[in-house]
Design an enzyme around this catalytic site. Structure first.
Site, PDB file in Angstrom:
ATOM      1  N   LYS A  72       1.265  -1.214  -0.317  1.00  0.00           N
ATOM      2  CA  LYS A  72      -0.044   0.254  -0.008  1.00  0.00           C
ATOM      3  C   LYS A  72       0.743   1.630  -0.172  1.00  0.00           C
ATOM      4  CE  LYS A  72      -2.530   0.892   3.104  1.00  0.00           C
ATOM      5  NZ  LYS A  72      -1.958  -0.034   4.116  1.00  0.00           N
ATOM      6  N   PHE A 302      -3.423  -0.468   7.184  1.00  0.00           N
ATOM      7  CA  PHE A 302      -4.293  -2.044   7.026  1.00  0.00           C
ATOM      8  C   PHE A 302      -5.394  -1.801   5.781  1.00  0.00           C
ATOM      9  CE2 PHE A 302      -2.385  -2.988  11.114  1.00  0.00           C
ATOM     10  CZ  PHE A 302      -1.597  -3.895  11.037  1.00  0.00           C
TER      11      PHE A 302
END
Length: 556
Positions: A72, A302
Site C-alpha cells: 500500500k 491496513f
C-alpha cells in the site's frame, strides 16, 4: 541479481531538502533542517499556505492484509511520482514507521523498490524524534499522575481505576501486564499496570488529529487518565499539566518533509496503528499538503475496513475537504491467500483460489462505494503473477464495472504507475456524494452495530458485561456523541483472524470500551486484540547490522 530495498535507497541520489521544499512552494526560511535531507515545516509556513485553495485528495487503502504483502505505501509513493511525471503538482502524506514492527516483522515501512521515501534508514529508525517525544509526553503524564496520588491525592483518585498506561516504541510482550510501585511507601502506591506500544497511546491519536498548538493543548486537557473513588473521570486538565505536555510536543507537531527517490515532496508525520487506533497520518501534514499541491496522495493503515473506514469516519471530520477518490490496493498473491492458498504455495498458479479470494476485494470495493466515493483498484504486480491470473482478476473487475490498473511501481517507480495516475485523475473529476457511515448522534451500540453489519459483513454484536456497564457510564458522562474507533484484527473482516476472504453472518464481541476524549473518539475493543504486540520467533532485528562507516543493512 535484484537489489534489495535498502540497496536501491542507498544507491539513489537525494536532492537537498531546500530544493524539495521549493517544489512545494516553501522557502528555506520556513523550514527547520535536520541535516541535508530532512526538515520540519514551521508553523509560519503552514499559516502562509492557508491562503491557497485545497488541492484534490486521494486516499490509498487496501484489501485485508496477508503475510504475502500488499504494498500500500509503495503504491502511494509510486502514484505520487506518477502524477508528477504527468505534469501535476503532487505531494505524498504518509505515517512514520514504528520501531516495534520495524524491529519485529516488517523490517521497514518506507515503501519499496523504486517507490520509496528517503532517507529510508532515518525514516525507519529515529527520524526526527517525533515518536520519542510522544513516548516521553505519554510517560510524563503517567509519572505526574502517580506523583499526584503519592503526594496526598487531592483529586481523590482511586488507584485501582487508573487507566493511563506507560508506553514504549517496541514490541515487548513482557510489559503487557506488570505490578508497579512495589517496595517501601516512598516507591509509590502498588497496583497492577501495563505498557502499550507508543503508537497505541492516545497522545499519538491526539497528535495526529490536532490542528494547531492551541488545539493540541485543548485536546490533551480532555484526556481521561483515571477515575475517582466515586467514579468521576479525572483528566489531564484536572492534573493541570496540559501546558507541560504540550511543551514536550511543540516541535514534534511540525510536519516532517522528505522526498521520494524521484524527488517528489513527501510529508511523513505521525504513526497510529489502524488495528488499535485510527491509522492515519497527521491532519496537519495532510492539510498542509492540500494547500501546497494540486494532488495529495495519502494512505490509511491496513485494510479499508480499518484504516479506510476510520479515515472517512474520523479523520475526514477534521480535514478541510473530503477525499475526491480512493485507490484500493490488491495483489494476486494476497487474493489467493484469501482463497485458501498457503504462503508457501503462492508462486504456483491457482485461478480457482484467486476467484474465491476476490470476495475480499469485492466487499472492500462495495464498502468504499457506499461512502459515495469513486474507486480505482491498483493491482500491485509481483513477478510470480501469471498472465492467466491477471486476466481473471481483470475480468472480475471489468464485470464489476470498476476502474483498475496493473501497477508496477516497485520495479519502475512512477513510470510503473502512469496508467493508475491517469485513471485516478479521471476519477477525481467525477462528482461524488460523500457521506459518513453513521450519524454521531446515534447511540454507541448503534454506531458499533452499523460498522459491524455494513462494513464487516457481520450479523450481530455481543457486548460483554464490562462493555455494557461502560456504555451506560459513557452516556451519563455525555460521551455518546463521539465516533467509534474499532480495535480489531487486521487479517479478517471478523474478530477472528483465521476467517479470511469475506465471511458473513458472524458475531463480534465487544469486551470493553476506552474513552479517548482528547482524540475525540471511543475505542471499542474486540476479541483478543492487544495494544502491546509481541515479537515473532525470528525478529527482523536479527538481520540488521551497521558497518564501520555507519552504513546500515537489513532494513527492507
Amino acid at each position: 541479481m535484484v537489489k534489495t530495498d535498502i540497496e536501491i535507497a542507498q544507491s539513489s541520489t537525494m536532492q537537498n531538502i531546500i530544493e524539495i521544499a521549493a517544489k512545494a512552494g516553501i522557502s528555506s526560511d520556513d523550514i527547520e533542517q535536520y541535516g541535508k535531507y530532512k526538515a520540519k515545516i514551521s508553523f509560519d509556513a503552514i499559516e502562509k499556505l492557508q491562503k491557497n485553495d485545497n488541492g484534490k485528495l486521494i486516499l490509498v487503502t487496501a484489501i485485508s492484509p496477508t503475510p504475502a504483502g500488499e504494498g500500500k505505501s509503495t503504491v502511494t509513493i509510486g502514484l505520487g511520482d506518477a502524477l508528477n511525471q504527468l505534469g501535476h503538482k503532487a505531494m505524498i502524506a504518509l505515517r512514520e514507521p514504528s520501531l516495534g514492527p520495524v524491529m519485529g516483522i516488517k523490517g521497514g515501512a518506507a515503501g519499496g523498490g523504486y517507490a520509496q521515501v528517503l532517507p529510508m534508514e532515518d525514516i525507519n529508525l529515529h527520524f526526527t524524534g517525533d515518536l520519542h517525544a510522544i513516548t516521553t509526553a505519554n510517560n510524563a503524564i503517567a509519572a505526574l499522575l502517580d506523583n499526584h496520588i503519592h503526594q496526598g491525592n487531592a483529586l481523590n483518585i482511586d488507584s485501582r481505576r487508573v487507566i493511563w498506561k506507560r508506553v514504549v516504541d517496541l514490541n515487548d510482550r513482557e510489559l503487557r501486564h506488570i505490578i508497579a510501585g512495589l517496595g517501601s511507601p516512598i516507591n509509590g502506591v502498588p497496583r497492577e499496570d501495563g505498557f502499550d506500544i507508543t503508537v497505541a497511546s492516545e497522545i499519538m491519536a491526539v497528535f495526529c488529529l490536532a490542528t494547531s498548538i492551541e488545539n493540541l493543548k485543548e485536546r490533551l486537557a480532555k484526556i481521561v487518565v483515571a477515575y475517582t473513588y466515586d467514579r468521576k473521570p479525572v483528566t489531564v486538565g484536572d492534573l493541570e499539566i496540559e501546558g507541560a505536555i504540550t511543551v514536550l510536543l511543540k516541535d514534534a507537531l511540525k510536519p516532517n518533509l522528505v522526498q521520494t527517490i524521484e524527488g517528489t515532496p513527501a510529508f511523513v508525520h505521525g504513526g497510529p496503528f489502524a488495528n488499535i487506533a485510527h491509522g492515519c497520518n497527521s491532519v496537519l501534514a495532510t492539510t498542509t499538503a492540500l494547500k501546497a499541491a494540486d494532488f495529495t496522495v495519502t494512505e490509511a493503515g491496513f485494510g479499508a475496513d480499518l484504516g479506510g473506514e476510520k479515515f472517512l469516519d474520523i479523520k475526514t471530520r477534521e480535514l478541510p475537504k473530503n477525499p475526491d477518490a480512493v485507490v484500493i490496493v490488491a495483489t494476486v498473491r494476497a487474493l489467493k491467500m484469501h482463497g485458501g492458498v498457503a504462503k508457501t504455495a503462492l508462486a504456483t498458479k491457482d485461478v480457482a483460489a484467486l476467484r474465491s479470494g476476490f470476495a475480499n476485494l469485492d466487499r472492500h470495493i462495495d464498502n468504499i462505494q457506499s461512502f459515495g466515493l469513486p474507486v480505482v483498484v491498483a493491482i500491485n504486480e509481483f513477478i510470480t503473477d501469471t498472465a492467466d491470473e491477471i486476466a481473471v482478476l481483470s475480468d472480475l473487475l471489468t464485470a464489476k464495472n470498476v476502474a483498475f490498473s496493473l501497477t508496477q511501481v516497485w520495479a519502475k517507480g512512477g513510470a510503473g504507475g502512469l496508467d493508475l495516475a491517469e485513471k485516478i485523475v479521471k476519477a477525481t473529476e467525477q462528482e461524488n456524494e460523500f457521506h459518513y457511515l453513521y450519524d454521531l448522534a446515534a447511540a454507541i451500540p448503534e454506531k458499533i452495530e452499523t460498522i459491524v453489519t455494513k462494513i464487516y459483513g457481520g450479523s450481530s454484536v455481543t457486548f460483554a458485561k464490562k462493555a455494557k456497564t461502560q456504555i451506560a457510564e459513557f452516556e451519563r458522562n455525555g460521551w455518546s456523541n463521539l465516533p467509534i474507533c474499532m480495535a480489531k484484527t487486521q487479517y479478517s473482516f471478523s474478530d477472528d483472524q483465521t476467517l479470511l476472504g469475506a465471511p458473513e453472518g458472524f458475531d463480534i464481541t465487544i469486551r470493553e470500551l476506552v474513552p479517548k476524549l482528547g482524540a475525540g473518539f471511543i475505542v471499542a475493543m474486540t476479541g483478543d486484540i492487544m495494544t502491546m504486540p509481541g515479537l515473532p520467533k525470528r525478529p527482523a532485528a536479527l538481520n540488521m547490522d551497521v558497518d564501520k562507516a555507519g552504513n546500515i543493512s537489513g532494513l527492507f
